[in-house]
Design a protein around this motif. Structure first.
Motif, PDB file in Angstrom:
ATOM      1  N   GLY A 159      49.237  59.807  80.835  1.00 58.52           N
ATOM      2  CA  GLY A 159      49.436  60.693  81.979  1.00 58.52           C
ATOM      3  C   GLY A 159      49.355  59.940  83.298  1.00 58.52           C
ATOM      4  N   PHE A 160      48.352  59.059  83.439  1.00 56.71           N
ATOM      5  CA  PHE A 160      48.240  58.252  84.654  1.00 56.71           C
ATOM      6  C   PHE A 160      49.492  57.399  84.856  1.00 56.71           C
ATOM      7  CE2 PHE A 160      43.332  58.157  84.412  1.00 56.71           C
ATOM      8  CZ  PHE A 160      43.256  59.272  85.242  1.00 56.71           C
TER       9      PHE A 160
ATOM     10  N   SER B 287      37.455  60.249  71.092  1.00 60.70           N
ATOM     11  CA  SER B 287      37.601  59.668  72.430  1.00 60.70           C
ATOM     12  C   SER B 287      38.871  58.836  72.555  1.00 60.70           C
ATOM     13  CB  SER B 287      36.380  58.827  72.779  1.00 60.70           C
ATOM     14  OG  SER B 287      36.244  57.737  71.890  1.00 60.70           O
TER      15      SER B 287
ATOM     16  N   ILE C 169      37.507  57.193  78.137  1.00 55.45           N
ATOM     17  CA  ILE C 169      37.963  55.796  78.245  1.00 55.45           C
ATOM     18  C   ILE C 169      36.788  54.846  78.041  1.00 55.45           C
ATOM     19  CG2 ILE C 169      38.844  54.071  79.858  1.00 55.45           C
ATOM     20  CD1 ILE C 169      40.657  56.275  81.020  1.00 55.45           C
TER      21      ILE C 169
ATOM     22  N   ILE D  99      42.022  61.089  73.153  1.00 55.76           N
ATOM     23  CA  ILE D  99      41.888  61.765  74.455  1.00 55.76           C
ATOM     24  C   ILE D  99      42.120  60.766  75.589  1.00 55.76           C
ATOM     25  CG2 ILE D  99      40.307  63.007  75.986  1.00 55.76           C
ATOM     26  CD1 ILE D  99      38.957  64.160  73.519  1.00 55.76           C
ATOM     27  N   SER D 100      41.535  59.585  75.459  1.00 52.50           N
ATOM     28  CA  SER D 100      41.704  58.573  76.503  1.00 52.50           C
ATOM     29  C   SER D 100      43.155  58.097  76.571  1.00 52.50           C
ATOM     30  CB  SER D 100      40.771  57.390  76.242  1.00 52.50           C
ATOM     31  OG  SER D 100      40.997  56.815  74.976  1.00 52.50           O
TER      32      SER D 100
ATOM     33  N   GLN E 108      36.020  64.709  82.622  1.00 49.39           N
ATOM     34  CA  GLN E 108      36.765  63.812  83.504  1.00 49.39           C
ATOM     35  C   GLN E 108      37.330  62.637  82.702  1.00 49.39           C
ATOM     36  OE1 GLN E 108      35.797  60.530  84.757  1.00 49.39           O
ATOM     37  NE2 GLN E 108      33.570  60.512  84.911  1.00 49.39           N
ATOM     38  N   PRO E 109      38.425  62.013  83.170  1.00 50.43           N
ATOM     39  CA  PRO E 109      39.176  61.064  82.330  1.00 50.43           C
ATOM     40  C   PRO E 109      38.435  59.801  81.935  1.00 50.43           C
ATOM     41  CG  PRO E 109      40.023  61.099  84.583  1.00 50.43           C
ATOM     42  CD  PRO E 109      39.090  62.254  84.460  1.00 50.43           C
TER      43      PRO E 109
ATOM     44  N   TRP F 122      45.099  60.546  78.616  1.00 52.38           N
ATOM     45  CA  TRP F 122      44.848  60.333  80.040  1.00 52.38           C
ATOM     46  C   TRP F 122      45.601  59.101  80.551  1.00 52.38           C
ATOM     47  CZ3 TRP F 122      43.205  63.629  83.432  1.00 52.38           C
ATOM     48  CH2 TRP F 122      42.307  64.628  83.078  1.00 52.38           C
ATOM     49  N   ILE F 123      45.581  58.029  79.800  1.00 54.70           N
ATOM     50  CA  ILE F 123      46.239  56.790  80.231  1.00 54.70           C
ATOM     51  C   ILE F 123      47.745  56.993  80.348  1.00 54.70           C
ATOM     52  CG2 ILE F 123      46.801  54.446  79.482  1.00 54.70           C
ATOM     53  CD1 ILE F 123      43.973  54.243  78.367  1.00 54.70           C
TER      54      ILE F 123
END
Length: 276
Positions: free
Chosen positions: A257-258, A247, A231, A250-251, A226-227, A254-255
């Motif tokens: 993408g959000f 990390s 983070i 990857i984080s 999970q994202p 996600w950021i």
């Protein structure tokens, strides 16, 4: 008969054209000020600060001794472990504030009035992102200050602190646009208030409060992918000066993408609803 000379009529000078970027920034600044006026009248900032403080005190003084021993230390060690989760929880808690304020604008008719005025389309939404983001920054500073009083001692150097500030600002902006999208798409203020609460569960079902390897296998798999786990681990590494591993990138994925998803959904839904 003497004729009175007539003065020729001169056309009114046209208004100087405003530069689009300056126009957008000026309108956004106006919307930011508007949101701060609302923040003074309706002090939801107290909830934004109060909730993380209560959780911090609860986990450190009630659960800290037991959980600290589980990590091989004491409540002070657990305080150092839990701080990244508290920081992320503060940012996620701000999503509710942003979605709620945006939904109020959409459902109370003020956006229709804004559309009849010469206001940049994106300024209304950007005003919510920036003003509420600044409140989240202030909340995190207060929570960090309390943690320092409780004995938290980060090991970050100057470069780590710069990285942490930049990383947190990116996270605030990304979650802000996602929150605005939720607020625009919500059919009622109640829905806008409740949906972001689902995001508040994710930092808890991750590495924010306990290591994921202490969880049942099925939950550990979810917690690791999970994202908010990468983070949290990135913030933990920057705060404590430890290696970030994979990390950080990857984080960042996600950021980004959000942020992109939130911005596209917010603009699309805003134009659709405002035109109705």
């Amino acid at each position: 008969m003497t004729q009175t000379p007539t003065t020729p009529l001169t056309a009114a000078a046209p208004e100087p054209a405003r530069h689009p970027i300056r126009w957008a920034w000026a309108d956004t600044a106006t919307m930011v000020k508007r949101q701060f006026v609302h923040a003074v009248r309706y002090p939801v900032f107290m909830f934004l600060v109060g909730a993380p403080i209560v959780i911090l005190l609860l986990f450190v003084y009630v659960f800290g001794g037991t959980l600290g021993r589980g990590l091989g230390g004491d409540s002070g060690d657990y305080l150092a472990y839990v701080m990244p989760g508290i920081i992320v929880l503060t940012f996620v808690g701000g999503m509710q504030l942003t979605a709620l304020s945006m939904s109020q604008d959409m459902n109370e008719g003020i956006v229709t009035r804004f559309r009849s005025m010469s206001i940049s389309r994106g300024a209304v939404m950007a005003g919510h992102v920036i003003s509420n983001g600044l409140q989240q920054v202030a909340a995190v500073v207060i929570v960090l200050g309390l943690a320092l009083l409780l004995g938290f001692r980060p090991a970050a150097d100057g470069l780590d602190w710069l990285g942490l500030v930049g990383f947190c600002l990116l996270l605030i902006v990304a979650l802000g646009w996602l929150s605005v999208a939720l607020g625009v798409m919500a059919k009622s203020v109640e829905t806008a208030s409740n949906v972001p609460m689902l995001f508040m569960l994710l930092p808890m079902v991750g590495s924010g409060f306990v290591p994921t390897d202490t969880m049942p296998r099925w939950m550990q798999i979810f917690a690791d992918v999970q994202p908010f786990t990468p983070i949290i681990e990135t913030i933990r590494g920057l705060l404590m000066g430890t290696p970030l591993g994979s990390s950080w990138w990857i984080s960042l994925l996600w950021i980004v993408g959000f942020g992109v998803l939130g911005y596209v959904l917010a603009r699309t839904a805003y134009e659709r609803r405002a035109a109705q």
